[in-house]
Enzyme design. Sequence first.
Site, PDB file in Angstrom:
ATOM      1  N   TYR A 309      43.833  39.875  33.788  1.00  0.00           N
ATOM      2  CA  TYR A 309      42.804  39.608  32.786  1.00  0.00           C
ATOM      3  C   TYR A 309      42.631  38.098  32.646  1.00  0.00           C
ATOM      4  CZ  TYR A 309      40.448  39.867  28.189  1.00  0.00           C
ATOM      5  OH  TYR A 309      39.569  39.740  27.144  1.00  0.00           O
ATOM      6  N   CYS A 310      41.380  37.625  32.804  1.00  0.00           N
ATOM      7  CA  CYS A 310      41.037  36.218  32.604  1.00  0.00           C
ATOM      8  C   CYS A 310      41.889  35.346  33.522  1.00  0.00           C
ATOM      9  CB  CYS A 310      41.186  35.862  31.126  1.00  0.00           C
ATOM     10  SG  CYS A 310      40.659  34.175  30.686  1.00  0.00           S
ATOM     11  N   LEU A 311      42.590  34.372  32.988  1.00  0.00           N
ATOM     12  CA  LEU A 311      43.418  33.491  33.787  1.00  0.00           C
ATOM     13  C   LEU A 311      44.523  34.267  34.504  1.00  0.00           C
ATOM     14  CD1 LEU A 311      44.297  30.704  34.716  1.00  0.00           C
ATOM     15  CD2 LEU A 311      45.308  30.319  32.462  1.00  0.00           C
ATOM     16  N   LEU A 337      39.741  41.552  35.322  1.00  0.00           N
ATOM     17  CA  LEU A 337      38.945  41.702  34.106  1.00  0.00           C
ATOM     18  C   LEU A 337      38.480  40.327  33.649  1.00  0.00           C
ATOM     19  CD1 LEU A 337      41.335  44.163  32.192  1.00  0.00           C
ATOM     20  CD2 LEU A 337      39.566  44.730  33.882  1.00  0.00           C
TER      21      LEU A 337
END
Length: 577
Positions: A309-311, A337
């Site tokens: 997710y993200c980073l 994501l």
Amino acid sequence: MPPGPGYYTARALDRAFKANLARLTFGISPAGLASSYFEWLGHLALSPGKQLELQEKALRKLTRLATHAGQLGTQRDAAPCIEPLPQDKRFADPAWSQWPYNLIYQGFLLNQQFWHNATTDIDGLSPATERVVSFIARQLLDRWSPSNLPWLNPEVTRATLEQGGTNLLRGWQNLVEDVERRISGRPPVGSEAFRVGENLAVTPGKVVYRNHLIELIQYTPTTATVKAEPVLFVPAWIMKYYILDLSPENSLVRYLVDQGHTVFMISWRNPSSADRDLGMDDYRRLGPMAALDAIGSIVPGQRVHGVGYCLGGTLLSIAAAAMARDGDERLASLTTLATQVDFTEAGELMLFISDSEVAYLENMMWDQGYLDGSQMAGAFQLLRSNDLIWSRVVRDYLLGERQPMNDLMAWNADLTRMPYRMHSEYLRRLFLDNELAAGRYTVDGRPVALSDIHVPIFAVGTLKDHVAPWQSVYKIHLLGDASEVTFLLTSGGHNAGIVSEPGHPHRRYQIHTHRDDAPYIDPDTWQQTVPTREGSWWPAWQAWLTERSTADVAPPNPGGDDHPPLAEAPGCYVRQA
């Protein structure tokens, strides 16, 4: 010839000065802003045609406003001469259609439109500088919007008259309370009702592994059998992991467990000054790679569905590319994501990332050993200042009304820190130099390439994402060489679009699987041609995972033989302030 002692003294003085100045300017470099401003002004001064065009536009807008004012003298319900942008809700209250407020806000919107014209489409001005100057102009205008001025906002004047000014008294009390909480480091009002381990992050599980940087949580199964391949979540360390395990009714973790998946979650340590030298490779090695090693002993012989997710998705993509390069086949699939792997079009967040800005941040981080969460949150709030700053000023301080706290808002206020070295490497190597997309990012001294990843990929973008614009997320189609890439675009923003449980109102998504032998589809064409489906995207993703899983098996024991449970979920790292 090595530099003398005076050199190091001068460098230390520069660092100390800039570090203290950065705290006053919320981490935004004055030199970077000034250089952008003078570049814009210089190119505008050398464009007499643009100047004439702007004079003509200013005259036309004044004429439109004067004509509209005349119409309002005889027709109080005259149609506006300019409409707000669809996302601009500042003037939605019917009171703004009454004189003189209708004329006031119409004049503001025309002025806002003029300054957009004045800061864009200037010959010779670089796109990056244009975005910065346009953004600065928009922030200044938003600050002085009539909606933010109590004597020009009809909602505030109406409330003040009806309540005898008690709204302003409540607003003052709200302001004092918020300032006191900020100074003392306490969370926002209402956050006390949401507590990790009590009504947040309550999906049952065990901490089965711990190192200096992560705790690995294995969640307790709720079904008689589970899919053979476990799921590993790698959240971003820019946030606490439990956005994926909020309240029981909107927990993605609980949803997957209830669907018969064995779920593991990385919970990151909240670093301190002592962790200043932790770098990106430390996060890869002590994060997803250590987690995969532990899972391999708990569920031996099974491949893993990796989810970032993200980073965390960027880090997992780096790890997956390195694994593919080295012949490590432990991943069954890769899901990202709201994740970027190409940062050339990283949206308005790039406004805060330039050589000047990164050097400025490095000085601030060097001084304290980390980037504080509150310093980082300010930049994110500026990206949506109308929604996250000024609307709150009006509601909390002018109308005296507190917005009820919810679980997502409480999570958002639970801030984390970024180690000096890691964040510097992340900003320079990924954002500024785009090394991962260019094939220059090195792991163990050798470059990694996303095109080496051949496992199925599922990428989720969110429609209103200001942190990872979905068009940027979509670039995985150009960089990967997987047998298939399934891209899903969901409504909502960077966080709310991911927290999209079944039954959530007003949720919709588009989904399409691209095979490696099919021609490329650009993102605009993709959005226009792929049908929209109503509801949550979670079931579509869960079905995708199930299709790429093998037999159902008995649930594995918590920690297996090699990793006896250390603590109950959610563990201790997530509680670190």
